[in-house]
Design a protein around this motif. Sequence first.
Motif, mmCIF file in Angstrom:
data_model
loop_
_atom_site.group_PDB
_atom_site.id
_atom_site.type_symbol
_atom_site.label_atom_id
_atom_site.label_comp_id
_atom_site.label_asym_id
_atom_site.label_seq_id
_atom_site.Cartn_x
_atom_site.Cartn_y
_atom_site.Cartn_z
ATOM 1 N N LEU A 18 -7.071 36.538 25.660
ATOM 2 C CA LEU A 18 -7.759 37.325 26.684
ATOM 3 C C LEU A 18 -7.815 36.559 28.001
ATOM 4 N N ASP A 19 -6.960 35.592 28.162
ATOM 5 C CA ASP A 19 -6.935 34.784 29.371
ATOM 6 C C ASP A 19 -6.431 35.592 30.557
ATOM 7 N N ASN A 20 -6.781 35.138 31.740
ATOM 8 C CA ASN A 20 -6.335 35.759 32.994
ATOM 9 C C ASN A 20 -6.688 37.236 33.065
ATOM 10 N N ASN A 21 -7.957 37.521 32.824
ATOM 11 C CA ASN A 21 -8.518 38.851 32.991
ATOM 12 C C ASN A 21 -9.728 38.763 33.917
ATOM 13 N N LYS A 22 -10.640 39.729 33.827
ATOM 14 C CA LYS A 22 -11.809 39.746 34.704
ATOM 15 C C LYS A 22 -13.095 39.875 33.904
ATOM 16 N N LEU A 23 -13.115 39.254 32.733
ATOM 17 C CA LEU A 23 -14.295 39.305 31.878
ATOM 18 C C LEU A 23 -15.433 38.493 32.481
ATOM 19 N N ALA A 24 -16.633 39.049 32.424
ATOM 20 C CA ALA A 24 -17.814 38.346 32.936
ATOM 21 C C ALA A 24 -18.579 37.639 31.833
#
Length: 370
Positions: free
Chosen positions: A286-292
């Motif tokens: 799940l790297d390089n996403n926009k998870l907070a």
Amino acid sequence: MKGFLLLCSCVILSHALPFEQRGFWDFSMDDGLAMMRDEEGASGLGPEGPTSTVPDLGMPPMDLCPFGCQCHLRVVQCSDLGLTSVPKNIPKDTTLLDLQNNKITEIKKDDFKGLSSLYALVIVNNKISKVNEKAFDVLHKLQKLYISKNNLEQIPRNLPKSLVELRIHDNNIKKIPKEVFNGLKNMNCIEMGGNPLENGGIEPGAFDGLKLNYLRISEAKLTGVPKDLPNTLNELHLDHNKIQAIETEDLIQYSKIYRLGLGYNNIRVIENGSLASMPALRELHLDNNKLAKVPGGLPDLKFLQVVYLHSNNITQIGVNDFCPIGFGVKRAYYNGISLFNNPVPYWEVQPATFRCVSDRLAIQFGNYKK
């Protein structure tokens, strides 16, 4: 001689990079070709027992090998010759035909006529834009078709029923029609990343009947997880797309997945319970996403060992975000958790947060740089 593509199996590295062939004799690592060599090396049996002679498997007569090509042990290598069409006079017993790195523009009806023993066909990096619908009709034993890096706008019709592995990435395919994979009951692996494919381009039922182990549709234009993919999947790679959210129903039917690649998307939200339907999950990208925040449900995945969460917008990590409460619940300890390049004050993370990690070196933190 330039590099020759490795006929790999569908066991892919953790980042699931596109298929790459390296050296000519790497083909010896392929199980199917090893089997064929064993058959060739066995001496025949005559009426009175083993024959005293062994068949000559050396170089065939020059008139049986296309001009400029190299023929040896039923392998015909015609790569890097500037060919504009499939050569004639290919030996009928050929099991591997290498035509990569040429300038072939079209596969015609009779290009492979008589090659009923062909096991692997490599046509990577040509200029193919058209494949005749009957071109593969005679290839009853073909298991591996590598036709990546061409100019195809559609998946070839009437693929051989014997096909096990199809690599068709880096073309210009925008649509997967419903009937294109009909009858391919042996298909195990499809690599089709690098095509401008949108969710709407995948017709309902396009993957019906397939029992895939591995599917990669990366570097496309997907905005969500495609529907109705084969429920037999062990690996699903959808990295480098435009997916914005993961909802519960997106993954509910894929209980056998052990490696899921969702890196390099625009994912902001992973709905609670979305990961619970994959109890066998071992590796999550799940790297390089926009998870907070850290996705919920990770502590319930008993076999999860690797989680890539670097390069997101995670600002806080809870003590129970990764590990279950109580001992004996998790069957396999983590051996890799990446959290670097997140705006999280790592010095505030409690040591107990990683109580189910095999080694402290498995945790990859780092300073966040805006």
